[in-house]
Structure formats: structure tokens, C-alpha cells
Design a protein around this motif. Structure first.
Motif, mmCIF file in Angstrom:
data_model
loop_
_atom_site.group_PDB
_atom_site.id
_atom_site.type_symbol
_atom_site.label_atom_id
_atom_site.label_comp_id
_atom_site.label_asym_id
_atom_site.label_seq_id
_atom_site.Cartn_x
_atom_site.Cartn_y
_atom_site.Cartn_z
ATOM 1 N N GLU A 34 0.831 -1.211 0.000
ATOM 2 C CA GLU A 34 0.000 0.000 0.000
ATOM 3 C C GLU A 34 0.860 1.253 0.000
ATOM 4 O OE1 GLU A 34 -3.265 2.199 -0.443
ATOM 5 O OE2 GLU A 34 -3.280 0.005 -0.437
ATOM 6 N N SER A 35 1.953 1.257 0.759
ATOM 7 C CA SER A 35 2.841 2.429 0.775
ATOM 8 C C SER A 35 3.530 2.601 -0.580
ATOM 9 C CB SER A 35 3.856 2.338 1.914
ATOM 10 O OG SER A 35 4.745 1.277 1.707
ATOM 11 N N ILE A 36 3.902 1.500 -1.233
ATOM 12 C CA ILE A 36 4.487 1.583 -2.576
ATOM 13 C C ILE A 36 3.478 2.163 -3.552
ATOM 14 C CG2 ILE A 36 5.312 0.206 -4.543
ATOM 15 C CD1 ILE A 36 6.580 -1.704 -2.456
ATOM 16 N N LYS A 37 2.239 1.726 -3.442
ATOM 17 C CA LYS A 37 1.170 2.237 -4.328
ATOM 18 C C LYS A 37 0.990 3.743 -4.124
ATOM 19 C CE LYS A 37 -3.751 1.661 -5.207
ATOM 20 N NZ LYS A 37 -4.970 0.962 -4.770
ATOM 21 N N MET A 38 1.011 4.196 -2.883
ATOM 22 C CA MET A 38 0.846 5.632 -2.604
ATOM 23 C C MET A 38 2.015 6.431 -3.176
ATOM 24 S SD MET A 38 -0.844 5.405 1.224
ATOM 25 C CE MET A 38 -0.134 6.923 1.707
ATOM 26 N N ILE A 39 3.229 5.918 -3.053
ATOM 27 C CA ILE A 39 4.404 6.599 -3.616
ATOM 28 C C ILE A 39 4.297 6.675 -5.130
ATOM 29 C CG2 ILE A 39 6.904 6.364 -3.989
ATOM 30 C CD1 ILE A 39 7.009 5.164 -1.109
ATOM 31 N N GLN A 40 3.862 5.594 -5.757
ATOM 32 C CA GLN A 40 3.709 5.571 -7.209
ATOM 33 C C GLN A 40 2.654 6.580 -7.662
ATOM 34 O OE1 GLN A 40 2.847 1.402 -7.889
ATOM 35 N NE2 GLN A 40 5.000 0.924 -8.303
ATOM 36 N N GLN A 41 1.544 6.642 -6.958
ATOM 37 C CA GLN A 41 0.484 7.588 -7.314
ATOM 38 C C GLN A 41 0.952 9.026 -7.156
ATOM 39 O OE1 GLN A 41 -2.710 6.256 -4.763
ATOM 40 N NE2 GLN A 41 -3.486 4.834 -6.313
ATOM 41 N N LYS A 42 1.695 9.297 -6.092
ATOM 42 C CA LYS A 42 2.227 10.636 -5.861
ATOM 43 C C LYS A 42 3.192 11.026 -6.985
ATOM 44 C CE LYS A 42 3.230 12.101 -1.652
ATOM 45 N NZ LYS A 42 3.954 12.267 -0.352
ATOM 46 N N GLU A 68 8.902 5.209 -14.044
ATOM 47 C CA GLU A 68 10.045 5.026 -13.161
ATOM 48 C C GLU A 68 9.751 4.042 -12.039
ATOM 49 O OE1 GLU A 68 11.107 8.862 -11.767
ATOM 50 O OE2 GLU A 68 11.745 9.569 -13.727
ATOM 51 N N ASP A 69 8.513 3.568 -11.984
ATOM 52 C CA ASP A 69 8.112 2.723 -10.869
ATOM 53 C C ASP A 69 8.659 1.304 -10.977
ATOM 54 O OD1 ASP A 69 6.739 4.836 -9.762
ATOM 55 O OD2 ASP A 69 4.901 4.340 -10.832
ATOM 56 N N GLY A 70 8.771 0.771 -12.179
ATOM 57 C CA GLY A 70 9.257 -0.599 -12.322
ATOM 58 C C GLY A 70 8.236 -1.611 -11.856
ATOM 59 N N GLU A 71 8.696 -2.837 -11.705
ATOM 60 C CA GLU A 71 7.848 -3.941 -11.275
ATOM 61 C C GLU A 71 8.082 -4.231 -9.799
ATOM 62 O OE1 GLU A 71 5.622 -5.669 -13.250
ATOM 63 O OE2 GLU A 71 6.105 -4.217 -14.823
ATOM 64 N N ILE A 72 7.069 -4.752 -9.163
ATOM 65 C CA ILE A 72 7.190 -5.164 -7.768
ATOM 66 C C ILE A 72 7.343 -6.685 -7.752
ATOM 67 C CG2 ILE A 72 6.065 -5.288 -5.519
ATOM 68 C CD1 ILE A 72 4.455 -2.790 -6.357
ATOM 69 N N TYR A 119 -1.532 -10.076 -6.616
ATOM 70 C CA TYR A 119 -2.392 -9.859 -7.782
ATOM 71 C C TYR A 119 -3.165 -8.549 -7.650
ATOM 72 C CZ TYR A 119 -5.780 -10.770 -11.455
ATOM 73 O OH TYR A 119 -6.561 -10.674 -12.575
ATOM 74 N N THR A 120 -3.649 -8.279 -6.442
ATOM 75 C CA THR A 120 -4.389 -7.038 -6.184
ATOM 76 C C THR A 120 -3.534 -5.806 -6.473
ATOM 77 O OG1 THR A 120 -5.681 -8.134 -4.472
ATOM 78 C CG2 THR A 120 -5.628 -5.730 -4.403
ATOM 79 N N TYR A 121 -2.246 -5.875 -6.148
ATOM 80 C CA TYR A 121 -1.330 -4.744 -6.335
ATOM 81 C C TYR A 121 -0.512 -4.846 -7.628
ATOM 82 C CZ TYR A 121 -2.328 -3.070 -1.643
ATOM 83 O OH TYR A 121 -2.956 -2.563 -0.533
ATOM 84 N N GLN A 122 -0.892 -5.752 -8.505
ATOM 85 C CA GLN A 122 -0.191 -5.962 -9.775
ATOM 86 C C GLN A 122 1.300 -6.247 -9.559
ATOM 87 O OE1 GLN A 122 -1.212 -2.498 -12.087
ATOM 88 N NE2 GLN A 122 -3.220 -3.310 -12.590
ATOM 89 N N ALA A 123 1.577 -7.009 -8.517
ATOM 90 C CA ALA A 123 2.941 -7.431 -8.217
ATOM 91 C C ALA A 123 3.118 -8.873 -8.681
ATOM 92 C CB ALA A 123 3.208 -7.318 -6.715
ATOM 93 N N ASN A 124 4.350 -9.303 -8.751
ATOM 94 C CA ASN A 124 4.661 -10.678 -9.137
ATOM 95 C C ASN A 124 5.378 -11.378 -7.995
ATOM 96 O OD1 ASN A 124 3.779 -10.790 -11.978
ATOM 97 N ND2 ASN A 124 5.278 -9.153 -12.205
#
Length: 169
Positions: A14-22, A40-44, A69-74
Motif C-alpha cells: 500500500e505504501s508503494i502504491k501511494m508513492i507511485q500515485q504521488k 520510473e516505478d518498475g515492477e514489484i 495480484y491485487t497490487y499488480q505485483a509478481n
């Protein structure tokens, strides 16, 4: 994230998602970035072991994969300690068959019953293909790859990485 703690993993994702959105909002407002598409976010990537060797803890793989899957991570799963212990064989492709001869010796004359003694039964063996297999998660959409090392249960050198065709190419 903390050992086998899906709540902690969720907090981090969730914190990674917030940083990406910002970052995305900041890039949209920057006049110099107009017309350029940058990510610049790359893959998780979440890398876990299926079984942790110290205590034999089994990772909550289904929860981790669903959250990823919810956060589109692998997710990459290390099956070093799951191979040979957990799982079931893929009956279509990997059924292990061995001959089992029935022998029914008679006590007095040690003759064999011709109807049952020479019959061979093929027995399908189950077990040993890992935690992902045991949980039916081998085709989960968030699973990027599984790594099977052979130095433990298989008792030999080497390893394989199991992944989809995109990763392999």
C-alpha cells in the motif's frame, strides 16, 4: 516484510502504491514531461520460500499471491524445502508409475496363485512436487516463477526455474 505476515506485506504494498500515485501526479503536472511517457516505478517482485527450513513454517502462499495480484505485483517462490515433501504430481504429465507385483505364497507348498501372482498393478504415486502444487497454485496469475533446487530432497546438483513462456523467452 515480516516473516509470513500478510498484513505487513499489505502495508508495504500500500505504501508503494501511494508513492507511485504521488510520483504520477507530480509527473503529470510537470511541463517538461509533456509528450513523454515515463514509468520510473518498475515492477514489484515478492520473493518467498514455500517452506522455511529453520522451523518448517509454510508460507501463506495463497494469501501472498492474491495480495500480489491485487497490487499488480509478481511473486517468485523458492521451493527448495517444499520439493520432495509437499505436493502432488500432475497426473496428466508427471504421473510416476512403478510395477507392483502381487505375490501370494501358499504356506505348505509355496505355490503361487496364477490369477493374482503374475498380475502387475500400476500405482500412481503422489507427493513431492512442492507447496504450490499441494495448494493448487501453480497457475496463479501473480506467480512469476518457482525455483526448485535439487540439493536437498532430490539429493543431486542443479535446479530448475519454472515460469510461463513470457518469462522464459
Amino acid at each position: 516484510f515480516r516473516h509470513n505476515n500478510v498484513t505487513d506485506l499489505n502495508r508495504i504494498l500500500e505504501s508503494i502504491k501511494m508513492i507511485q500515485q504521488k510520483r504520477q501526479r507530480k509527473q503529470k503536472g510537470n511541463v517538461h514531461n509533456m509528450g513523454r511517457k515515463r514509468n520510473e516505478d518498475g515492477e514489484i517482485l515478492i520473493v518467498v520460500e514455500s517452506v522455511y527450513s529453520m522451523d518448517g513454517d509454510i508460507a501463506p502462499l495463497e494469501l501472498i499471491l492474491d495480495l500480489a495480484y491485487t497490487y499488480q505485483a509478481n511473486v517468485i517462490v523458492d521451493e527448495a524445502h517444499g520439493l520432495g515433501v509437499f505436493g502432488c504430481t500432475n497426473i496428466c504429465n508427471m504421473s510416476l508409475q512403478h510395477k507392483h507385483n502381487k505375490q501370494n505364497h501358499k504356506r505348505n507348498n509355496k505355490e503361487t496363485d496364477k490369477n493374482t501372482d503374475n498380475e502387475t498393478q500400476f500405482v500412481k504415486q503422489k507427493g513431492g512436487t512442492g507447496v504450490l502444487s499441494a495448494m493448487g497454485l501453480e497457475s496463479h496469475p501473480a506467480l512469476l516463477a518457482a525455483i526448485y533446487t535439487f540439493g536437498k530432497a532430490a539429493g543431486c546438483h542443479g535446479a530448475v526455474i519454472i515460469a510461463n513462456q513470457v518469462v522464459i523467452q
